[in-house]
Write a protein that holds these residues in place. Structure first.
Motif, PDB file in Angstrom:
ATOM      1  N   PRO A  47       0.829  -1.210   0.000  1.00 45.84           N
ATOM      2  CA  PRO A  47       0.000   0.000   0.000  1.00 45.84           C
ATOM      3  C   PRO A  47       0.863   1.259   0.000  1.00 45.84           C
ATOM      4  O   PRO A  47       2.082   1.161   0.173  1.00 45.84           O
ATOM      5  CB  PRO A  47      -0.751  -0.124   1.331  1.00 45.84           C
ATOM      6  CG  PRO A  47       0.175  -0.895   2.215  1.00 45.84           C
ATOM      7  CD  PRO A  47       0.938  -1.826   1.335  1.00 45.84           C
ATOM      8  N   GLU A  76      -6.568   4.929 -11.322  1.00 47.05           N
ATOM      9  CA  GLU A  76      -5.799   6.154 -11.013  1.00 47.05           C
ATOM     10  C   GLU A  76      -5.130   6.673 -12.283  1.00 47.05           C
ATOM     11  O   GLU A  76      -4.413   5.941 -12.973  1.00 47.05           O
ATOM     12  CB  GLU A  76      -4.734   5.838  -9.950  1.00 47.05           C
ATOM     13  CG  GLU A  76      -3.986   7.079  -9.510  1.00 47.05           C
ATOM     14  CD  GLU A  76      -2.932   6.805  -8.433  1.00 47.05           C
ATOM     15  OE1 GLU A  76      -3.047   5.785  -7.700  1.00 47.05           O
ATOM     16  OE2 GLU A  76      -1.994   7.612  -8.333  1.00 47.05           O
ATOM     17  N   VAL A 114      -6.178  -6.068  -7.978  1.00 50.70           N
ATOM     18  CA  VAL A 114      -7.126  -4.957  -7.851  1.00 50.70           C
ATOM     19  C   VAL A 114      -6.344  -3.658  -7.942  1.00 50.70           C
ATOM     20  O   VAL A 114      -5.321  -3.496  -7.255  1.00 50.70           O
ATOM     21  CB  VAL A 114      -7.886  -5.014  -6.501  1.00 50.70           C
ATOM     22  CG1 VAL A 114      -8.928  -3.900  -6.447  1.00 50.70           C
ATOM     23  CG2 VAL A 114      -8.532  -6.372  -6.299  1.00 50.70           C
ATOM     24  N   GLN A 115      -6.802  -2.765  -8.783  1.00 49.75           N
ATOM     25  CA  GLN A 115      -6.079  -1.504  -8.967  1.00 49.75           C
ATOM     26  C   GLN A 115      -7.076  -0.385  -9.225  1.00 49.75           C
ATOM     27  O   GLN A 115      -7.975  -0.525 -10.053  1.00 49.75           O
ATOM     28  CB  GLN A 115      -5.065  -1.633 -10.121  1.00 49.75           C
ATOM     29  CG  GLN A 115      -4.401  -0.350 -10.568  1.00 49.75           C
ATOM     30  CD  GLN A 115      -3.656   0.377  -9.455  1.00 49.75           C
ATOM     31  OE1 GLN A 115      -2.941  -0.240  -8.655  1.00 49.75           O
ATOM     32  NE2 GLN A 115      -3.836   1.682  -9.371  1.00 49.75           N
TER      33      GLN A 115
HETATM   34  C1  LIG Z   1       3.078   1.081  -4.105  1.00 49.27           C
HETATM   35  S1  LIG Z   1       2.053   0.768  -5.408  1.00 49.27           S
HETATM   36  C2  LIG Z   1       2.135  -0.967  -5.581  1.00 49.27           C
HETATM   37  C3  LIG Z   1       3.264  -1.397  -6.450  1.00 49.27           C
HETATM   38  C4  LIG Z   1       3.247  -2.858  -6.802  1.00 49.27           C
HETATM   39  N1  LIG Z   1       3.576  -3.697  -5.685  1.00 49.27           N
HETATM   40  C5  LIG Z   1       4.206  -3.138  -7.951  1.00 49.27           C
HETATM   41  O1  LIG Z   1       5.115  -3.960  -7.793  1.00 49.27           O
HETATM   42  O2  LIG Z   1       4.049  -2.537  -8.989  1.00 49.27           O
HETATM   43  C6  LIG Z   1       0.452   1.030  -4.706  1.00 49.27           C
HETATM   44  C7  LIG Z   1      -0.651   0.972  -5.728  1.00 49.27           C
HETATM   45  O3  LIG Z   1      -1.904   0.973  -5.055  1.00 49.27           O
HETATM   46  C8  LIG Z   1      -2.826   1.728  -5.808  1.00 49.27           C
HETATM   47  N2  LIG Z   1      -3.890   2.170  -4.899  1.00 49.27           N
HETATM   48  C9  LIG Z   1      -3.847   3.140  -3.944  1.00 49.27           C
HETATM   49  N3  LIG Z   1      -5.033   3.250  -3.331  1.00 49.27           N
HETATM   50  C10 LIG Z   1      -5.848   2.311  -3.897  1.00 49.27           C
HETATM   51  C11 LIG Z   1      -7.201   1.934  -3.681  1.00 49.27           C
HETATM   52  N4  LIG Z   1      -7.950   2.540  -2.786  1.00 49.27           N
HETATM   53  N5  LIG Z   1      -7.704   0.942  -4.431  1.00 49.27           N
HETATM   54  C12 LIG Z   1      -6.944   0.294  -5.357  1.00 49.27           C
HETATM   55  N6  LIG Z   1      -5.656   0.620  -5.610  1.00 49.27           N
HETATM   56  C13 LIG Z   1      -5.116   1.621  -4.882  1.00 49.27           C
HETATM   57  C14 LIG Z   1      -2.006   2.866  -6.367  1.00 49.27           C
HETATM   58  O4  LIG Z   1      -2.626   3.395  -7.522  1.00 49.27           O
HETATM   59  C15 LIG Z   1      -0.694   2.159  -6.678  1.00 49.27           C
HETATM   60  O5  LIG Z   1      -0.686   1.687  -7.981  1.00 49.27           O
END
Ligand SMILES: C[S@@+](CC[C@H](N)C(=O)[O-])C[C@H]1O[C@@H](n2cnc3c(N)ncnc32)[C@H](O)[C@@H]1O
Length: 661
Positions: A143, A461, A457-458
């Motif tokens: 997160p 954004e 789940v994404q």
């Molecule tokens: C730190 S990144 C994760 C990176 C991932 N582990 C990778 O290796 O690419 C966190 C992701 O969570 C998404 N995100 C943040 N809040 C969210 C929500 N409420 N629901 C779904 N995705 C969310 C952001 O858009 C971002 O892409």
């Protein structure tokens, strides 16, 4: 009354069970649990629509528990923050949102068992709550770390829209909002905690009893994360705080300390979780290089002397070939008793040096040592990769600049999968970013022939208009994630095929016509597809949830209780979720008597959402002996139609439950 208005009226008096078309009400379920323990504290009250519902008489419950009660002004050990209660409430409240399939963006929609879901993860977790309750083996999340500059998503719970607009950020049509949580925000930690708390509360329910969750985090919030996880999963289910060396070199211009690590916080759902040993490394196997040619395989020599002294370990070992006697030096002893040593000697486990004249040593056979490594809490970049390596992996897939700034290395997540998953498990990542987790799942399946399935789940954004990703045509992070899975899947499949070809060249007989080599089998099973779903408002009009609010003169305006822009496949998806069936069950579409009929997993569910149904199809459907059948209530002309259908099912397939939306 017109035909349309009679449909509406019929909804209220339908003979068939009407589906709820919303997620379950956890509060009512919790009340049922309390009722089982303390039936006398359950009372009744009315909801906002005037319907009677069960409630807890807290004064009575207090009396029942009087001695153990912590009153409001008592000191107690717990982590509190403004908004915690609202989060708890939110986690238990049903949502009416649903998922809509998107075939165009999917890969192998009809056959894949992987899912890519676009939307706010809180809503998605709620939507999946019935279908995936207790079914997920492993959750990995990465997160926002709350570093003082992260975007946090929160809905408009408890705040007016105007208050929201004042803050920096964008509000979507549902009032959900992504805002930059800077450390000048008075609710800096609270907002992050609420965001995590409500999501973890729902996510826990999805885990299998022997499931496990891995959470990436850094020093900014690791202490708070541990506290809420202790509360949600139970302190006893804490497994590890892994330290991952995410950078290979310190930055010399860092203020204070140069930070080289992240944490991976690990909790099991219950003590039924069994961690799996990691494969032994080549390094570990290296010392096993001797072979006595006796069929027992490779061995290494180990000391027969031990430091801890025991009288029973002092005796002479006799070399059976030379008759020479060996005594342990004064103050030390042999590692086994006289009896065990006798057995070892008879089994040729004692080694007297290459010339057969040396001091005795123990042979340790490779095939008798533990077939793996116990995972530890220190993960080096040499073993699982570092941030730069992750960026390179992404760049190499996209043949250019990496379209995403904070990917994790594939091997980092692969390591978590190795420790916690078996070949048929479902893996969930609800902060999926560039979808590294999906990549790691496909990679490991290709290596061990597994059939692990992923759910990504994404949030929808948007990418920054000045970013490389945007310029390359990826308008959202979800677009990047989906493309990454397509590219990674194609590469993994290609690598696999060239490996098979090479093996075939080396050893043509194995592959000659039989198609039974493990490589071929692994290959045909490799699932590199994914079904895309996106969150949206429910398919049902307001009237579906509040029929009593409908005024008589409005009836004739309503064609049906379903929104006009929704397709039969949309309806089928919401029905599948409502019935708690998995989203990836195989669906067959058939034309029967001029109507489109969906057959989900042979006979789990049969549905037809056409307006004018030729009810002759009932006989064909009944032949399938389905467990459940769903129609649109509006498809029945009148109550006579309903009685006919009910009677036919009763006669031809009495076990079938007929339902309507
Ligand atoms: C730190 S990144 C994760 C990176 C991932 N582990 C990778 O290796 O690419 C966190 C992701 O969570 C998404 N995100 C943040 N809040 C969210 C929500 N409420 N629901 C779904 N995705 C969310 C952001 O858009 C971002 O892409």
């Amino acid at each position: 009354m017109s035909k349309k208005s009679s449909n509406q009226a019929n909804q209220e008096q339908s003979r068939f069970r009407q589906l709820k078309m919303r997620t379950p009400d956890r509060t009512q379920e919790n009340i049922e649990c309390i009722a089982k323990l303390f039936p006398n504290v359950i009372t009744e009250t009315r909801d906002e629509n005037g319907a009677v519902k069960k409630a807890v008489d807290f004064d009575l419950l207090r009396q029942v528990l009087s001695k153990e009660l912590v009153e409001d002004d008592n000191e107690r050990y717990r982590l509190d923050w403004p908004g915690k209660k609202a989060s708890l409430l939110k986690a238990n409240t049903p949502v009416t949102k649903t998922l809509r399939p998107c075939r165009e963006e999917s890969v192998n929609f009809d056959t894949t068992e992987n899912l890519y879901i676009e939307g706010d993860n809180f809503e998605v977790l709620k939507i999946l709550q019935e279908s995936y309750l207790g079914r997920i083996k492993m959750i990995y999340i990465d997160p926002p770390y709350n570093t003082g500059n992260d975007f946090i998503y929160k809905d408009n719970f408890g705040k007016s829209k105007d208050e929201y607009e004042e803050e920096l950020g964008t509000t979507d049509e549902e009032g959900g909002k992504l805002f930059r949580n800077t450390d000048t925000n008075g609710r800096y930690h609270s907002d992050w905690l609420s965001m995590m708390y409500e999501r973890l509360l729902v996510a826990r329910d999805l885990l299998k009893d022997d499931g496990v969750i891995f959470i990436s985090i850094d020093d900014n919030e690791v202490h708070n994360l541990r506290k809420i996880c202790d509360e949600i999963f139970g302190e006893d289910n804490f497994l590890a705080n892994v330290v991952w060396q995410k950078k290979y070199a310190a930055t010399n211009d860092a203020k204070g300390f140069s930070n080289l690590h992240d944490h991976i916080t690990v909790y099991q759902k219950s003590t039924n979780f069994n961690r799996i040993l990691l494969p032994r490394t080549e390094e570990q196997n290296k010392p096993y290089k001797n072979d006595s040619g006796d069929g027992k395989g490779l061995w290494r020599s180990d000391n027969l002397l031990v430091r801890s002294f025991s009288e029973s370990g002092v005796y002479p070992i006799v070399n059976p070939n030379t008759g020479h006697e060996y005594y342990p030096p004064k103050g030390s002893c042999w590692r086994a008793s006289r009896e065990t040593m006798k057995i070892w000697l008879s089994e040729n486990r004692v080694f007297f040096g290459k010339d057969g004249m040396g001091a005795p040593q123990l042979k340790r056979y490779l095939n008798e040592v533990q077939q793996g490594r116990v995972p530890n809490t220190w993960w080096t970049f040499q073993e699982v990769g570092h941030n730069d390596a992750a960026n390179k992996e992404l760049k190499s897939l996209f043949n250019s600049k990496a379209p995403f700034d904070t990917p994790k290395p594939v091997n980092l997540i692969r390591q978590m999968l190795l420790i916690s998953t078996n070949p048929n498990d479902i893996i969930l990542d609800f902060f999926s970013g560039s979808a590294t987790t999906a990549h790691a799942v496909m990679q490991l399946n290709a290596e061990d022939g597994g059939n692990r399935k992923f759910i990504m789940v994404q949030l929808h954004e948007k990418t920054d208009e000045n970013s490389e990703a945007f310029k390359a045509g990826y308008k959202t992070i979800a677009d990047i994630g989906k493309e990454r899975i397509r590219r990674a899947g194609a590469r993994i499949m290609n690598d696999k095929l060239s490996m098979v070809n090479e093996k075939a060249k080396e050893n043509p007989t194995i592959f000659d016509g039989h198609n039974n080599s493990s490589f071929t089998i692994h290959n045909s099973q490799l699932d590199i597809g994914f079904r895309v779903y996106k969150t949206d408002t429910t398919n049902m009009k307001d009237v579906f949830y509040h029929p009593s609010e409908l005024k008589q003169d409005q009836l004739s305006f309503l064609e049906s209780n379903i929104k006009e822009d929704r397709t039969p496949e949309d309806l089928l998806t919401q029905v599948i979720l409502d019935l708690g069936l998995e989203l990836t069950l195989p669906i067959e579409t058939k034309q029967i008597s001029g109507n489109t009929v969906f057959i989900v997993q042979t006979n789990s569910l049969v549905a037809c959402f056409d307006n004018d149904i030729d009810f002759k199809i009932v006989d064909t459907i009944a032949d399938l002996q389905p467990l459940k059948v769903v129609f649109k209530d509006a498809s029945f002309k009148d109550d006579k139609d309903r009685i006919n259908v009910e009677e036919r099912f009763k006669r031809l397939s009495p076990e079938t439950k007929v339902m309507v939306i």
